[in-house]
Design an enzyme around this catalytic site. Structure first.
Site, short mmCIF file in Angstrom:
data_model
loop_
_atom_site.label_atom_id
_atom_site.label_comp_id
_atom_site.label_asym_id
_atom_site.label_seq_id
_atom_site.Cartn_x
_atom_site.Cartn_y
_atom_site.Cartn_z
CB ALA A 1 9.72 5.39 -2.87
CB ALA A 2 8.15 -0.41 -2.10
N GLY A 3 6.89 1.36 0.26
CA GLY A 3 6.12 1.53 1.28
C GLY A 3 5.43 2.89 1.28
CG ASP A 4 7.56 6.49 1.03
OD1 ASP A 4 7.32 6.31 2.38
OD2 ASP A 4 8.87 6.92 0.88
P1 ADP Z 1 8.66 -0.69 3.25
O1 ADP Z 1 9.23 -0.19 1.69
O2 ADP Z 1 8.15 0.45 3.81
O3 ADP Z 1 9.79 -1.52 4.18
P2 ADP Z 1 7.68 -3.32 2.24
O4 ADP Z 1 8.66 -3.72 1.77
O5 ADP Z 1 6.66 -4.03 3.22
O6 ADP Z 1 7.52 -1.54 2.76
O7 ADP Z 1 6.51 -2.82 0.99
C1 ADP Z 1 5.45 -2.18 0.99
C2 ADP Z 1 4.41 -2.51 -0.07
O8 ADP Z 1 5.09 -2.55 -1.24
C3 ADP Z 1 3.87 -3.93 -0.15
O9 ADP Z 1 2.81 -4.33 0.71
C4 ADP Z 1 3.66 -4.42 -1.40
O10 ADP Z 1 2.60 -3.86 -1.93
C5 ADP Z 1 4.85 -3.59 -2.08
N1 ADP Z 1 6.06 -4.28 -2.47
C6 ADP Z 1 7.12 -4.19 -1.72
N2 ADP Z 1 8.20 -5.00 -2.50
C7 ADP Z 1 7.55 -5.70 -3.38
C8 ADP Z 1 8.02 -6.82 -4.26
N3 ADP Z 1 9.29 -7.10 -4.56
N4 ADP Z 1 7.15 -6.87 -5.23
C9 ADP Z 1 5.88 -6.77 -5.45
N5 ADP Z 1 5.41 -5.73 -4.51
C10 ADP Z 1 6.20 -5.19 -3.33
#
Ligand code: ADP
Length: 302
Positions: A247-250
């Protein structure tokens, strides 16, 4: 006002020593049912960050569906267009998390499959009235395409998080104002493998040529490649100890649109979203990991 259209899932999460092979039986532990689904996660993120938000979705009439609808309301989401489907389970994800930290996921759309173009007919006026429409790709494409067209015709800003990755029609992309693929999704949409600034801009240019003004390729811990009108730059994220990136992307998408609703310029809305997403990766689960506005403000004030 923001409208999110998308999926609702019950994430059934089980910790496993390793993934069972065909015919094998293993003992798991720490079974949890955690609210998830990309649409719901993004709607909850926006609501916890105080956006004025309505959610268009389908849940089942099982106990999870009944309870989650009430949870959405308690998070401050307008649930008028969260439709309960009779004799239908809520969407599910069966998730195994191995001790080595890898996961293995099987989805079943269930009630999400009912969010078709016909089903959202009563909600089109909401989309026309909204400032922003935010969607993902876990519900039927016909509904997403209809909503995008209606949004475009009414000057509602259409934001597409093209996840999970799939190929999309030029007609749909032409209705999109802003797109937020991760590296995998950018490659599926453009055929360009994103490895550095040059390839990120190359992928962005292909999406600009389809009629999309703002391209934001999320790069995990590295941040986002932001490109407008053929010129791009990296907007770095925050450095945190990651425990679970579910859910980071969400969280990023829900927070980004909330920032825009608050009147922030693009770069500032992205920074705000980086902070919310960074907090979410330090916590376990999908909706359980999404921070409140106060938590994001405290994080940014550090
Ligand atoms: P998804 O989860 O959809 O694959 P990402 O991995 O590109 O998307 O992450 C989306 C956003 O979440 C990033 O642009 C950043 O803001 C944050 N994020 C993801 N992983 C990390 C991490 N390990 N540390 C800090 N921020 C993170």
């Amino acid at each position: 006002k923001l409208v999110v259209l998308g999926s609702v899932n019950a994430d059934h999460v089980l910790q496993v020593p390793s993934f069972p092979r065909p015919g094998e039986t293993l003992h798991g532990r720490n079974y949890q049912v955690i609210p998830g689904g990309k649409g719901a996660n993004q709607a909850v993120a926006a609501a916890r960050l105080n956006a004025d938000i309505g959610f268009i979705a389908c849940v089942g009439d099982d106990s999870f569906g009944i309870n989650i609808r009430e949870n959405f309301r308690m998070d401050g989401i307008d649930i008028t267009a969260v439709k309960m489907q009779p004799n239908c389970p809520t969407g599910i994800a069966m998730i195994q998390v191995s001790d080595s930290g890898e996961n293995s996921i099987c989805l079943s759309a269930e009630a999400n499959a009912k969010l078709t173009a016909a089903a959202i007919e009563p909600d089109l006026e909401r989309i026309r009235q909204a400032d922003y429409l935010l969607m993902q790709l876990e519900t039927p494409l016909c509904g997403i395409e209809k909503a995008a067209q209606v949004g475009k015709d009414a000057n509602t800003i259409v934001i597409l998080n093209p996840a999970p990755a799939r190929v999309l029609s030029d007609e749909l992309l032409a209705c999109v104002d802003m797109i937020t693929p991760n590296e995998t999704e950018a490659e599926v949409l453009t055929g360009v493998t994103v490895t550095d600034a040059e390839s990120a801009q190359q992928a962005a240019n292909i999406l600009h040529a389809k009629g999309i003004q703002t391209v934001m390729i999320t790069l995990g811990a590295k941040g986002v490649w932001l490109s407008q009108d053929g010129r791009g730059d990296i907007i770095a994220g925050f450095r945190v100890e990651a425990t679970d990136t579910t859910a980071a992307g969400d969280t990023f998408n829900g927070a980004f649109v909330t920032g825009l609703l608050d009147g922030l310029v693009l770069e500032s809305a992205i920074k705000f979203a980086h902070a919310a997403a960074a907090i979410s990766v330090t916590r376990f689960g999908a909706q359980t990991s999404i921070p409140t506005r106060k938590e994001v403000e405290d994080f940014l004030a550090q």
